[in-house]
Design a protein around this motif. Structure first.
Motif, PDB file in Angstrom:
ATOM      1  N   TYR A  40      17.336   4.459 -10.640  1.00 50.90           N
ATOM      2  CA  TYR A  40      16.301   4.074 -11.598  1.00 50.90           C
ATOM      3  C   TYR A  40      16.020   2.590 -11.395  1.00 50.90           C
ATOM      4  CZ  TYR A  40      17.154   8.418 -14.156  1.00 50.90           C
ATOM      5  OH  TYR A  40      17.275   9.726 -14.514  1.00 50.90           O
ATOM      6  N   TRP A  41      14.740   2.185 -11.557  1.00 44.79           N
ATOM      7  CA  TRP A  41      14.340   0.789 -11.429  1.00 44.79           C
ATOM      8  C   TRP A  41      13.551   0.375 -12.653  1.00 44.79           C
ATOM      9  CZ3 TRP A  41      14.174   4.210  -7.379  1.00 44.79           C
ATOM     10  CH2 TRP A  41      14.925   3.884  -6.253  1.00 44.79           C
ATOM     11  N   LEU A  53      25.005  16.048 -12.701  1.00 44.48           N
ATOM     12  CA  LEU A  53      25.219  17.348 -12.067  1.00 44.48           C
ATOM     13  C   LEU A  53      23.948  17.711 -11.338  1.00 44.48           C
ATOM     14  CD1 LEU A  53      26.960  19.460 -14.839  1.00 44.48           C
ATOM     15  CD2 LEU A  53      27.961  18.593 -12.761  1.00 44.48           C
ATOM     16  N   LYS A  54      24.069  18.460 -10.267  1.00 41.38           N
ATOM     17  CA  LYS A  54      22.879  18.869  -9.522  1.00 41.38           C
ATOM     18  C   LYS A  54      22.143  19.903 -10.373  1.00 41.38           C
ATOM     19  CE  LYS A  54      21.221  20.030  -5.035  1.00 41.38           C
ATOM     20  NZ  LYS A  54      20.614  18.882  -4.478  1.00 41.38           N
ATOM     21  N   LEU A  55      21.134  19.423 -11.066  1.00 38.25           N
ATOM     22  CA  LEU A  55      20.332  20.225 -11.979  1.00 38.25           C
ATOM     23  C   LEU A  55      18.910  20.295 -11.457  1.00 38.25           C
ATOM     24  CD1 LEU A  55      21.523  18.575 -15.313  1.00 38.25           C
ATOM     25  CD2 LEU A  55      22.191  20.813 -14.444  1.00 38.25           C
ATOM     26  N   PRO A  56      18.098  21.203 -11.995  1.00 40.85           N
ATOM     27  CA  PRO A  56      16.677  21.177 -11.650  1.00 40.85           C
ATOM     28  C   PRO A  56      16.064  19.831 -12.021  1.00 40.85           C
ATOM     29  CG  PRO A  56      17.226  23.197 -12.827  1.00 40.85           C
ATOM     30  CD  PRO A  56      18.439  22.328 -12.860  1.00 40.85           C
ATOM     31  N   PRO A  61      16.555  13.095 -16.565  1.00 40.12           N
ATOM     32  CA  PRO A  61      15.622  12.204 -17.263  1.00 40.12           C
ATOM     33  C   PRO A  61      14.738  11.414 -16.300  1.00 40.12           C
ATOM     34  CG  PRO A  61      17.862  11.905 -18.073  1.00 40.12           C
ATOM     35  CD  PRO A  61      17.946  12.808 -16.892  1.00 40.12           C
ATOM     36  N   GLN A  62      13.465  11.306 -16.654  1.00 41.21           N
ATOM     37  CA  GLN A  62      12.523  10.533 -15.850  1.00 41.21           C
ATOM     38  C   GLN A  62      12.684   9.035 -16.088  1.00 41.21           C
ATOM     39  OE1 GLN A  62      10.423  11.695 -13.437  1.00 41.21           O
ATOM     40  NE2 GLN A  62      11.499  13.625 -13.797  1.00 41.21           N
ATOM     41  N   SER A  74      12.365   3.609 -14.460  1.00 47.89           N
ATOM     42  CA  SER A  74      11.856   4.891 -13.986  1.00 47.89           C
ATOM     43  C   SER A  74      12.495   5.245 -12.648  1.00 47.89           C
ATOM     44  CB  SER A  74      10.335   4.844 -13.838  1.00 47.89           C
ATOM     45  OG  SER A  74       9.973   4.108 -12.692  1.00 47.89           O
ATOM     46  N   ARG A  75      12.293   6.471 -12.236  1.00 43.06           N
ATOM     47  CA  ARG A  75      12.861   6.922 -10.967  1.00 43.06           C
ATOM     48  C   ARG A  75      11.991   6.527  -9.782  1.00 43.06           C
ATOM     49  NH1 ARG A  75      14.111  13.056 -12.344  1.00 43.06           N
ATOM     50  NH2 ARG A  75      14.418  13.126 -10.094  1.00 43.06           N
TER      51      ARG A  75
END
Length: 131
Positions: A40-41, A53-56, A61-62, A74-75
């Motif tokens: 995130y930046w 965890l490797k989630l969809p 969170p964005q 943000s990502r």
């Protein structure tokens, strides 16, 4: 002496799949769940890397609060998150306390706390003379 196991029951989220609740995680059962590192930046250029965890993608969170400056991050490094409105600005613990208590209430609470310390013999009046 430091005890080798944590003081709570269970395991942390994502430690091992199919493992039973134990008071330590070195029991050797289960497989490691897949994890991903998400950067995130914020608008000030601070980078924060979090492990999920490797989630969809829609469950990750964005935006995330920058731990260095408190601004939203943000990502996408080229598109920082929108700054918060005045109602959403970061509040310190003191800000929340000031919302709940007036200055007169704070003085009364402080006086009561000092009186209890004096009654227990923890605080002498000599310590307060320099303040």
């Amino acid at each position: 002496m430091v005890h080798g196991t944590p003081g709570y029951r269970g395991t942390r989220v994502g430690v091992a799949q199919g493992s039973e609740a134990r008071n330590h995680s070195d029991h050797g059962q289960g497989d490691q769940l897949p994890r991903i590192r998400v950067p995130y930046w914020c608008s000030k250029g601070h980078e924060t890397r979090l492990v999920f965890l490797k989630l969809p993608d829609e469950q990750i969170p964005q935006t995330w609060d920058c731990p260095k400056c408190g601004m939203p991050a943000s990502r996408d490094p080229g598109r920082p998150a929108a700054p918060r409105t005045d109602e959403e600005l970061y509040k310190s613990h003191l800000d929340y306390v000031k919302e709940r208590r007036s200055s007169q209430d704070a003085e009364a609470v402080l006086a009561g706390a000092l009186e209890r310390l004096r009654a227990r013999g923890v605080l002498s009046d000599q310590l307060l003379e320099d303040a």
